[in-house]
Every structure is written in structure tokens, then in C-alpha cells.
Write a protein that holds these residues in place. Structure first.
Motif, short mmCIF file in Angstrom:
data_model
loop_
_atom_site.label_atom_id
_atom_site.label_comp_id
_atom_site.label_asym_id
_atom_site.label_seq_id
_atom_site.Cartn_x
_atom_site.Cartn_y
_atom_site.Cartn_z
N ASP B 46 0.86 -1.17 0.00
CA ASP B 46 0.00 0.00 0.00
C ASP B 46 0.90 1.23 0.00
OD1 ASP B 46 -2.22 1.50 -0.01
OD2 ASP B 46 -2.84 1.09 2.04
N LEU B 47 0.37 2.33 -0.50
CA LEU B 47 1.16 3.57 -0.39
C LEU B 47 0.25 4.76 -0.32
CD1 LEU B 47 1.39 5.46 -3.18
CD2 LEU B 47 2.79 3.61 -3.93
N ASP B 48 0.79 5.81 0.26
CA ASP B 48 0.03 7.05 0.37
C ASP B 48 0.96 8.20 0.02
OD1 ASP B 48 -2.13 8.68 0.88
OD2 ASP B 48 -1.52 9.02 2.96
N CYS B 49 0.49 9.09 -0.84
CA CYS B 49 1.30 10.25 -1.22
C CYS B 49 0.99 11.40 -0.29
CB CYS B 49 1.00 10.69 -2.65
SG CYS B 49 1.47 9.50 -3.87
N ASP B 50 2.02 12.04 0.23
CA ASP B 50 1.84 13.22 1.05
C ASP B 50 2.35 14.40 0.23
OD1 ASP B 50 1.52 15.02 3.00
OD2 ASP B 50 3.05 14.25 4.37
N ILE B 51 1.43 15.24 -0.22
CA ILE B 51 1.84 16.36 -1.07
C ILE B 51 1.49 17.67 -0.37
CG2 ILE B 51 1.64 15.07 -3.21
CD1 ILE B 51 -1.08 16.37 -3.62
N GLY B 52 1.90 18.77 -0.97
CA GLY B 52 1.58 20.08 -0.43
C GLY B 52 2.79 20.82 0.11
N TYR B 53 3.97 20.20 0.03
CA TYR B 53 5.18 20.87 0.54
C TYR B 53 5.49 22.14 -0.23
CZ TYR B 53 6.24 16.78 3.35
OH TYR B 53 6.18 15.78 4.27
N LEU B 54 5.02 22.21 -1.48
CA LEU B 54 5.31 23.36 -2.32
C LEU B 54 4.05 24.22 -2.55
CD1 LEU B 54 8.15 23.70 -3.35
CD2 LEU B 54 7.44 22.89 -5.57
N HIS B 55 3.06 24.03 -1.67
CA HIS B 55 1.81 24.76 -1.87
C HIS B 55 2.01 26.24 -1.58
CE1 HIS B 55 -2.38 25.61 -2.12
NE2 HIS B 55 -2.44 26.02 -0.88
N ARG B 56 1.74 27.08 -2.60
CA ARG B 56 1.94 28.51 -2.44
C ARG B 56 0.63 29.28 -2.50
NH1 ARG B 56 5.37 27.74 -7.47
NH2 ARG B 56 3.94 26.00 -7.43
N GLY B 57 -0.46 28.55 -2.70
CA GLY B 57 -1.76 29.23 -2.75
C GLY B 57 -1.91 30.08 -4.00
N VAL B 58 -1.48 29.56 -5.14
CA VAL B 58 -1.52 30.34 -6.37
C VAL B 58 -2.95 30.77 -6.71
CG1 VAL B 58 -1.17 30.20 -8.86
CG2 VAL B 58 0.60 29.39 -7.32
N GLU B 59 -3.91 29.85 -6.52
CA GLU B 59 -5.29 30.20 -6.90
C GLU B 59 -5.81 31.35 -6.04
OE1 GLU B 59 -7.68 26.64 -6.92
OE2 GLU B 59 -6.29 25.63 -8.25
N LYS B 60 -5.40 31.39 -4.77
CA LYS B 60 -5.82 32.48 -3.89
C LYS B 60 -5.14 33.78 -4.29
CE LYS B 60 -7.82 33.97 -0.04
NZ LYS B 60 -9.28 33.88 0.16
N ILE B 61 -3.84 33.70 -4.58
CA ILE B 61 -3.10 34.91 -4.97
C ILE B 61 -3.71 35.51 -6.24
CG2 ILE B 61 -0.85 35.79 -5.71
CD1 ILE B 61 0.42 33.53 -4.06
N CYS B 62 -4.11 34.63 -7.18
CA CYS B 62 -4.64 35.11 -8.44
C CYS B 62 -5.91 35.95 -8.25
CB CYS B 62 -4.95 33.94 -9.37
SG CYS B 62 -3.47 33.13 -9.99
N GLU B 63 -6.66 35.67 -7.19
CA GLU B 63 -7.88 36.43 -6.95
C GLU B 63 -7.56 37.87 -6.53
OE1 GLU B 63 -10.25 34.29 -4.15
OE2 GLU B 63 -10.46 32.56 -5.45
N HIS B 64 -6.30 38.13 -6.20
CA HIS B 64 -5.92 39.47 -5.74
C HIS B 64 -4.99 40.18 -6.70
CE1 HIS B 64 -7.41 37.46 -2.17
NE2 HIS B 64 -7.64 38.65 -1.67
N ASP B 65 -4.71 39.56 -7.86
CA ASP B 65 -3.80 40.17 -8.82
C ASP B 65 -4.56 40.53 -10.08
OD1 ASP B 65 -1.66 40.01 -7.21
OD2 ASP B 65 -0.61 38.44 -8.30
#
Lengths: 206, 377
Positions: B46-65
């Protein structure tokens, strides 16, 4: 998009065939679309509206019938929308319901596309479509992570991009884009918000 | 003492499942991906991927640019295929605004996008082969990729985060050296691809590491939402450049290579074929490059797309990249969603890896071709 939302327009009785929304986007009532006809025939009032916007089919569905409609689109309809491209949401705090779920479907055999949308109340839960498309697993997890929308029947609904224990859901409109004090950040990274009377003068008392 | 021996031996042969942590700092994860493996001996249970180490919130930033400010963020999603990220974003905005581009701009966009696809596939080939142990090919592929990066530097001023396009066209026109350099590169590349294939395609070690590893049937691949070479490796001829044509792709003659069995070797073959097809497209585009302006005539200084929404997708080297843009008529997007191919494709790692050995996980991460900048956004 509040007043000129083409989806609200669809409920009025005299429908113009072509209408310009604010700013001039062509929004055409999807009247002679065979897929929309089949959906209306089958689900009746659950299909709230159907328009063609920028050449794309957009169908708004009642949230209670969402899973049924999506199941039908995947396996029942002759167009066979076997590829679920995206699951996401839009937050409009001023509207009721404030959230809108968005599903982008595509058919790898007929290459037809359709966008299914459904309004959902804050705190209400939607039916998970992981049983229909396996790809919905991570997409719904991200939607939960970012908006706090709960998907019932999801096998493993937990945060995916943000760490466990994070407070709040960042893509909600009330969530600020600036840093704000957060227990996870304080405990794990030892980063705290500056006090109001923080000294930036750079002077060091000896 | 002797009485202890049987129990100690029993402990040695006792079968237990082991949890193994791989990453986030691991060279074969191509970034910061953490994979938690449950192993029975050397076999992945079995395996599980742990992601999000590089999460910068691009979609949120885009709402303010504002709209033009957002393009550089798309360079930094899939940072080894920045041009393809730019392209899908500017096309989505243009589609909402109803901007018609001059044909020269469209052709230059296709040339740059296909060169970027070649560069991305070369980087994939280099790292994927290196992960499996073929070190020579790494140097060869980087040599050719360098030529493309030089062309980008000449055209845009940047090697990686090109920021090649503007809403409504391109900022710069191609200079004569650009056409000369591209043609020179097109002349050498096919021979170099032959070299790669000579090294790998019939190499016994390469075959042992890739044939029959991570088999995906077509139905499984579609169900998991896979797109791009991973889906085509399973035999589904689905390519956005044909399925939902954008830009001037319908004017070019190219094929969609597909695999049969859907294993790691098939996905390798598909990408090698795609390199050749991209060469074909770039050559046609250079030969038919029209004269004229590279910027649409009536692009307002302040970009304010009309209220409405659009879901625009492109074929990036990794798969189908999409932008769902909701505009409220102001100069910032109300909501901007990126449909990330790497994020969706990475989900298949569990299906691919279960039942294989730990060493194959490295090959399987490579065959999916992920870039964590786009997975985490």
C-alpha cells in the motif's frame, strides 16, 4: 455576476434566444441541444438551467439530484462522459446558496464536453462521485481542503495540500490572503504574528 | 545460550509489514514529494502520497492580482514547461474577452509551445533514465535541452520561466537568429532521438526495468482521470490538440502516438514518438510563419474580461492542463482554478505501484512525469 447571472435568467418565462450578459459575453439558451433535452426529459425540474456560454455547455442541476445526473452522464447517456476532468467550487458569500460545485466532464469517444454546476449551502454536504469516477478522490479532497465542502461517501476525506490541523479553508472569500496567526504555523514552524507595537527602527539597546 | 537460538531464528523469518518513508528530500521524487510505503519484504502493499510541501496558494493569490500580473505564476506551476502554462492562461483570458490574434502570433506561440514540449520530454527522459540507472542518456538529453533553453533566452530573455506570452499576443517578435537557431536545432534533433533510442529501446536492463511495470488498462486510465502521454500509453488516442483544438493546431499535420499494453515501456515509446511529432509541428510552423504583427490590434490597456466564465484546456507535456476562469467584470479574476495534470496523474501512483518492488516505485514516479510545482500549486 449577481444580477446578470444567466442561470437566474433561465427561470423567467420569456426567454430571448441570445442575450448579452454584462460586458458582452454571448450567453445562449441551450434550446436545441440534444443532451440538454435528454436531461430535461429524464430529470425534469432538477435541471435548473442550461446555457451555452463562450461555446461551452453549462447545465445547472439541483444538488439533491447531482449524483444521479452525473451517474447518468457517465454510463446512461449516449455521449458517455467517461472522463471527469475537474471538480472544484466557487464561493459567492453574498448569494444563496453561497457555494457552487463545478464538474467538468469530457467524453473520450465523442469528444463532447459539458460543465455541470450545482449550488450548495454552507455546511451542507454533497454526494461524493468517487464511486462514479475514481479520479474524484483527490479532486474532492482538494475541494474539501480549500472550501470545507464535505463529500458524503468519500472513502478518505482529509486535507490534501494543507497539513492536518490547519485552521480554515483558504479559498473561501473571508479567508485573508495575508499571513494571519494560525495555531499550526505557531506550533510547527514557531512563526507568530508581530505585536501591534513591533519596533522596526533597528536600534539595539546596549 | 544455545536455548536462545531457535527463537532468534524465528524472529529473523517472521513476516511483518514495514512502513517506509520515502522523501520529501529524495532525488527520484523530482521535487518534494513524500511517499509512505507499506512493504511486505520488498513488495509494495500500500502507499500514500503526502503532497503540499510546495503549496503557495496560487489560486488564492490570483484572486488578488490583475490579469497581466498572473501570467508569471503560470511559469512557476510546471516550471520545466513554463511556456505551456502561459499559453493556457493567456488563451483562457483571450477567449473570455473575444480577442482574435494575428496569425504570426499564433504561429510563434505554437513554435514556442512545441519547443517547450520537446524540452520537457527531454528532461523527463534524462531524469527517468537516470533514476533507473542509465546515466549516459542524462548528459545527452541535457545537451539538446540546452539548445532549446538558449533559443528561449534569445527570444524571451529567460531560460526557464519564460513569461513568453502576453494577453493579446507576444511582447517581442522573433528575430532572424530565432528562425535560424530553431531550424538548426530541428536538423540535429531527429538524429539525436535515434541515438537515445539506440541506447535504450533494446537495452536489456532498460527492458527489464520497464516492460510490464505499472500496467494500466485504457478503462482504468480514463477512470483515474489520466491525460497526456500516460493515457496515450494505455492506447487511448486522446490529445487536446485534436480533441478540443486551440490556437492554430488544426492547420498542422501530426499524429497521435499510442501504446498497446500501457506499461512503463509503452509510455517511454509514446513520449519518444511525441518528440518526433513536435519536431514535425515546429518545422511546419517555421516554414509557414506568416508576416505581420504579433499583438492583437484592440487589446485594452486595462484587461477587464466581461463577466462570465470559461474552462479552457491545453495539451501540456504532462497532460491536459485547464484554466477555469470566473470573471466578475473587474480587473482581477473572481475565481481562477487550475486543472493540474500532474496532480491528477500522481493519483495513479498507488494503482501502478501496488504489487511491484520498492525499486519500481522510482521508475513509476518517473513514468508519470510529475512536477511538484504544479501538483502543489
Amino acid at each position: 455576476m449577481t444580477k446578470d447571472d444567466p442561470n437566474n435568467e433561465a427561470s423567467s418565462e420569456s426567454r430571448p434566444t441570445a442575450k448579452k450578459a454584462k460586458g458582452g459575453i454571448d450567453v445562449v439558451e441551450a434550446t436545441d441541444d440534444r443532451l440538454v433535452e435528454r436531461l430535461r426529459e429524464r430529470f425534469g425540474d432538477a435541471i435548473h438551467s442550461a446555457v451555452i456560454m463562450v461555446g461551452q455547455r453549462v447545465v445547472v442541476v439541483a444538488v439533491d439530484s447531482l449524483a444521479e445526473v452525473l451517474t447518468y452522464l457517465k454510463s446512461g447517456d449516449e455521449l458517455k462522459f467517461d472522463l471527469l476532468l475537474d471538480v472544484t467550487a466557487v464561493h459567492r458569500p453574498a448569494e444563496t446558496p453561497p457555494f457552487e460545485l463545478v464538474y467538468q466532464l469530457c467524453s473520450t469517444s465523442t469528444l463532447e464536453r459539458v460543465r455541470i454546476k450545482s449550488g450548495i449551502e454552507d455546511g451542507a454536504s454533497a454526494q461524493s462521485v468517487t464511486g462514479i469516477w475514481r479520479t474524484a478522490n483527490w479532486l474532492e479532497r482538494e475541494c474539501f481542503d480549500m472550501f470545507g465542502i464535505v463529500f458524503e461517501g468519500h472513502p478518505d476525506l482529509r486535507r490534501i495540500l494543507l497539513p492536518e490541523g490547519w485552521e480554515g479553508h483558504p479559498l473561501r472569500k473571508e479567508y485573508p490572503v495575508e499571513f494571519r496567526e494560525n495555531r499550526w504555523v505557531a506550533d510547527t514552524l514557531n512563526i507568530h504574528a508581530l505585536p501591534d507595537d513591533a519596533d522596526f527602527s533597528g536600534k539595539v539597546e546596549i | 545460550m544455545a536455548s536462545d537460538t531457535p527463537s532468534a531464528a524465528a524472529h529473523v523469518f517472521e513476516q511483518t509489514e514495514m512502513l517506509l518513508n520515502m522523501g520529501p528530500q529524495h532525488p527520484s521524487t523530482h521535487g518534494v514529494l513524500r511517499v509512505l510505503l507499506k512493504l511486505d519484504g520488498e513488495t509494495v502493499v500500500d502507499l500514500d502520497c503526502d503532497i503540499g510541501y510546495l503549496h503557495r496558494g496560487v489560486e488564492k493569490i490570483c484572486e488578488h492580482d490583475t490579469y497581466p500580473m498572473i501570467t508569471p505564476y503560470f511559469d512557476r506551476l510546471d516550471y520545466v514547461a513554463a511556456v505551456n502554462g502561459d499559453l493556457v492562461y493567456v488563451e483562457a483570458v483571450e477567449r473570455l474577452m473575444g480577442v482574435e490574434l494575428p496569425r504570426r502570433a499564433e504561429y510563434l506561440r505554437v513554435i514556442l509551445a512545441e519547443l517547450q514540449r520537446i524540452a520537457s520530454h527531454l528532461l523527463w527522459l534524462a531524469t527517468h533514465a537516470l533514476d533507473i540507472g542509465a546515466a549516459t542518456i542524462f548528459l545527452y538529453a541535457f545537451r539538446e535541452r540546452e539548445e532549446i533553453l538558449k533559443i528561449f533566452e534569445n527570444f524571451t530573455g529567460a531560460r526557464l520561466t519564460a513569461h513568453a506570452f502576453r494577453i493579446g499576443g507576444l511582447q517581442w517578435d522573433a528575430n532572424p537568429e530565432f528562425v535560424r537557431d530553431v531550424l538548426a536545432f530541428l536538423d540535429i534533433l531527429p538524429g539525436r532521438i535515434d541515438e537515445y533510442e539506440t541506447i535504450l529501446s533494446e537495452n536489456r536492463i532498460w527492458l527489464a526495468r520497464t516492460v510490464g511495470i505499472g500496467v494500466l488498462t485504457a478503462a482504468d486510465a480514463i477512470d483515474t482521470g489520466l491525460t497526456g502521454p500516460v493515457l496515450r500509453g494505455s492506447g487511448v488516442a486522446y490529445d487536446v490538440r485534436r480533441a478540443a483544438p486551440y490556437s492554430v493546431y488544426p492547420e498542422f499535420d501530426f499524429e497521435i502516438p499510442t501504446g498497446d499494453t500501457g506499461d512503463t515501456y509503452d509510455r517511454y515509446l509514446v513520449r519518444m514518438q511525441e518528440l518526433r511529432q513536435s519536431v514535425r509541428i515546429v518545422r511546419q510552423a517555421i516554414e509557414g510563419l506568416p508576416e505581420g504583427s504579433v499583438m492583437a490590434a484592440r487589446v485594452p490597456r486595462v484587461i477587464k474580461p466581461p463577466a462570465g466564465e470559461v474552462f479552457h484546456t491545453n495539451e501540456s507535456p504532462k497532460g491536459e492542463i485547464g484554466v477555469y476562469l470566473v470573471s466578475d467584470g473587474t480587473n482581477t479574476p473572481y475565481r481562477l482554478r487550475v486543472r493540474p495534470p500532474c496532480f491528477v496523474n500522481l493519483q495513479a501512483l498507488k494503482q501502478l505501484a501496488v504489487g511491484h518492488l520498492v525499486a519500481d516505485v522510482v521508475a513509476l514516479i518517473g513514468t508519470i512525469d510529475i512536477v511538484l510545482g504544479e501538483v502543489d500549486r
